[in-house]
Design a protein around this motif. Sequence first.
Motif, PDB file in Angstrom:
ATOM      1  N   SER A 177       0.833  -1.152  -0.072  1.00 60.73           N
ATOM      2  CA  SER A 177      -0.203  -0.217  -0.057  1.00 60.73           C
ATOM      3  C   SER A 177       0.799   1.242   0.096  1.00 60.73           C
ATOM      4  O   SER A 177       0.270   2.349  -0.140  1.00 60.73           O
ATOM      5  N   ASP A 229       0.350   5.350  -6.246  1.00 58.04           N
ATOM      6  CA  ASP A 229      -0.515   5.103  -7.236  1.00 58.04           C
ATOM      7  C   ASP A 229       0.020   5.421  -8.595  1.00 58.04           C
ATOM      8  O   ASP A 229      -0.218   4.737  -9.630  1.00 58.04           O
ATOM      9  N   ASP A 265      -5.688  -3.891  -7.153  1.00 59.72           N
ATOM     10  CA  ASP A 265      -5.798  -2.769  -7.993  1.00 59.72           C
ATOM     11  C   ASP A 265      -7.135  -2.850  -8.613  1.00 59.72           C
ATOM     12  O   ASP A 265      -8.150  -2.024  -8.936  1.00 59.72           O
ATOM     13  N   ALA A 294     -10.159  -2.405  -6.228  1.00 54.87           N
ATOM     14  CA  ALA A 294     -10.411  -1.202  -5.583  1.00 54.87           C
ATOM     15  C   ALA A 294     -10.007   0.155  -6.369  1.00 54.87           C
ATOM     16  O   ALA A 294     -10.606   1.101  -6.165  1.00 54.87           O
ATOM     17  N   LEU A 295      -9.039   0.288  -7.451  1.00 54.43           N
ATOM     18  CA  LEU A 295      -8.798   1.253  -8.020  1.00 54.43           C
ATOM     19  C   LEU A 295      -9.306   1.979  -9.405  1.00 54.43           C
ATOM     20  O   LEU A 295      -9.023   2.756  -9.823  1.00 54.43           O
ATOM     21  N   TYR A 328      -8.482   7.063  -3.697  1.00 50.63           N
ATOM     22  CA  TYR A 328      -7.703   6.581  -2.675  1.00 50.63           C
ATOM     23  C   TYR A 328      -8.491   6.397  -1.423  1.00 50.63           C
ATOM     24  O   TYR A 328      -8.014   5.118  -0.847  1.00 50.63           O
ATOM     25  N   ASN A 334     -11.513   5.562  -1.201  1.00 50.03           N
ATOM     26  CA  ASN A 334     -12.440   4.415  -1.459  1.00 50.03           C
ATOM     27  C   ASN A 334     -11.549   3.147  -1.367  1.00 50.03           C
ATOM     28  O   ASN A 334     -11.971   2.045  -0.727  1.00 50.03           O
ATOM     29  N   LYS A 335     -10.338   3.178  -1.926  1.00 46.46           N
ATOM     30  CA  LYS A 335      -9.458   1.864  -1.805  1.00 46.46           C
ATOM     31  C   LYS A 335      -9.076   1.610  -0.484  1.00 46.46           C
ATOM     32  O   LYS A 335      -9.105   0.470  -0.091  1.00 46.46           O
ATOM     33  N   ASP A 378      -9.926  -1.831   1.306  1.00 49.23           N
ATOM     34  CA  ASP A 378      -8.970  -2.691   1.750  1.00 49.23           C
ATOM     35  C   ASP A 378      -9.100  -3.321   3.223  1.00 49.23           C
ATOM     36  O   ASP A 378      -8.743  -4.317   3.662  1.00 49.23           O
TER      37      ASP A 378
END
Length: 568
Positions: free
Chosen positions: A75, A79, A147, A150-151, A189, A191-192, A196
Amino acid sequence: MKGLHQQSSLLSALAKHNIVSTEKAGKISADFIRQNKPFLRYLVEDKEINAKDIASTLARSFGCPLIDLDSFDTSLIPDGIRNEKLILKHNALPLYLRGKVLFVAMSDPTNLDALEEIQFNTGYATELVIANETALSLCIEKLLEADSDALDISDSDAKALSGIDVQAERKEEESIGVGDKEDAPIVVYINKILLDAIRKGASDLHFEPYEKSYRIRFRIDGILNEVARPPVSLAARMAARLKVMAKLDIAERRVPQDGRIKLALSKKKSIDFRVSTLPTMWGEKVVMRILDSSSAMLGIDMLGYAPKQKQIYMDALAQPQGMILVTGPTGSGKTVSLYTGLNILNTEERNISTAEDPVEINLEGVNQVQINTRAGLTFPSALRSFLRQDPDIVMVGEIRDLETAEIAIKAAQTGHLVLSTLHTNSAAETLTRLLNMGVPSYNVASSVTIIIAQRLARRLCTQCKAAEHIPETELLTQGFLPEQLSEIKLFKPVGCDYCTAGYKGRVGIYEVIKISDITANLIMNGANSLDIAAQCQREGYNNLRQSGLEKAALGVTSLEEVNRVTNA
């Protein structure tokens, strides 16, 4: 030809350090030409050659630093430097920036083309660090999987992920000069991070600003773990984003605030977060508690009660009146125990009301009241209202004072089943706490049915736990009985890709006692907690320490963990 030259350089380095024999090197060289895969991956598939040995040898031979990716937090990877195409093409993982230098993990130090291409695409000078092939491939696989989950979202479709109207938020932020186009990555970010936390089974998230750093920590299985260190310059934006999601006043940074966020994972699944902000010297600290209603639906068999303890609890729930008290420190699982009981009782024929501060889990069919002391809605006032609403079952989030205790006991004595919690260390201390509050001893003796004292211990990972030998003298010192020694099989944590430091999940450790006539007489006669605890032992009830040792003997948790949670 270039690939063959690189292969030859690698083989020479490995042969020089006796990782590969000269005879085997010739065989590998001839066989590799027929294979369509990276050379080092081909090598480690040969079980006779260890990936860690290869990595450490190549690091020494080529003068490169060696990194242990098993303990590296992915993490932390910025990004903006992730390029899935390049990562997969070269099996190379950009790790972190130091100034204008990007450090890249690779297993093959001869692949200079990869470094040049990453440098061209990112605009940063590149520096090689060696990683073992197996760990590198696994790390890349996990990272890209996370990724993709979530991304792969943008500011415009974040509403579908979080259930929040992003456009409305943007207008609100802009109205006080907070929002701008640069905040779109913050939305992604945050939301990720939330996803996680859910994926890792965290119970709490801590966003913490300091003078020169900013860190994010997850509480997993009761232990805080650092998961990220974003730039400290983003602290205000991240706090503002979380406050907007929780519908808090983002212009107010001087006083604590509380709110909630509902995160819609799918059409049928959503997770609630309880949000608390706190002004600190260097900005607002935000703590989020994950409130997952599915935890109340686990069923009593999943909580870790011994058969006898479970039966006592079920018998008490079946009674039309009386008081069930659950006790333990914050974070010991009291809420889940109570909600599990309520879920068993929640039928069409029963009227159930709860007074909570705060309401953590929503239960369909249960009338849940959020305490609001500023508006005059306190535990006593809510309880008085319940008793005018034809209740069958009442739950009080916590008995904090004499007034609440007296009304709850009155309800238990007049045909209602009452469930509640206290903050005490043991079942016996719960009784004396009520007496010390000022509740008459005859009311305590006649109303309390059972007391459950509990703790939560980390559960050993079934994938990697290892047998542990402890001398018998030490086992006896720890509290095991001589007749138990022949049956004890203790295990210790190891740690693997499926767990956190050798543990995965938690299990309850309980002391469940039923108030007998003898115990009631002791209470009436003013006995102290030691006298009551001694009587519970004579009646065959395990205390917390004994229950914890049983869990360790069954291989569910470790002796070290039992010592931690029972303060031995």
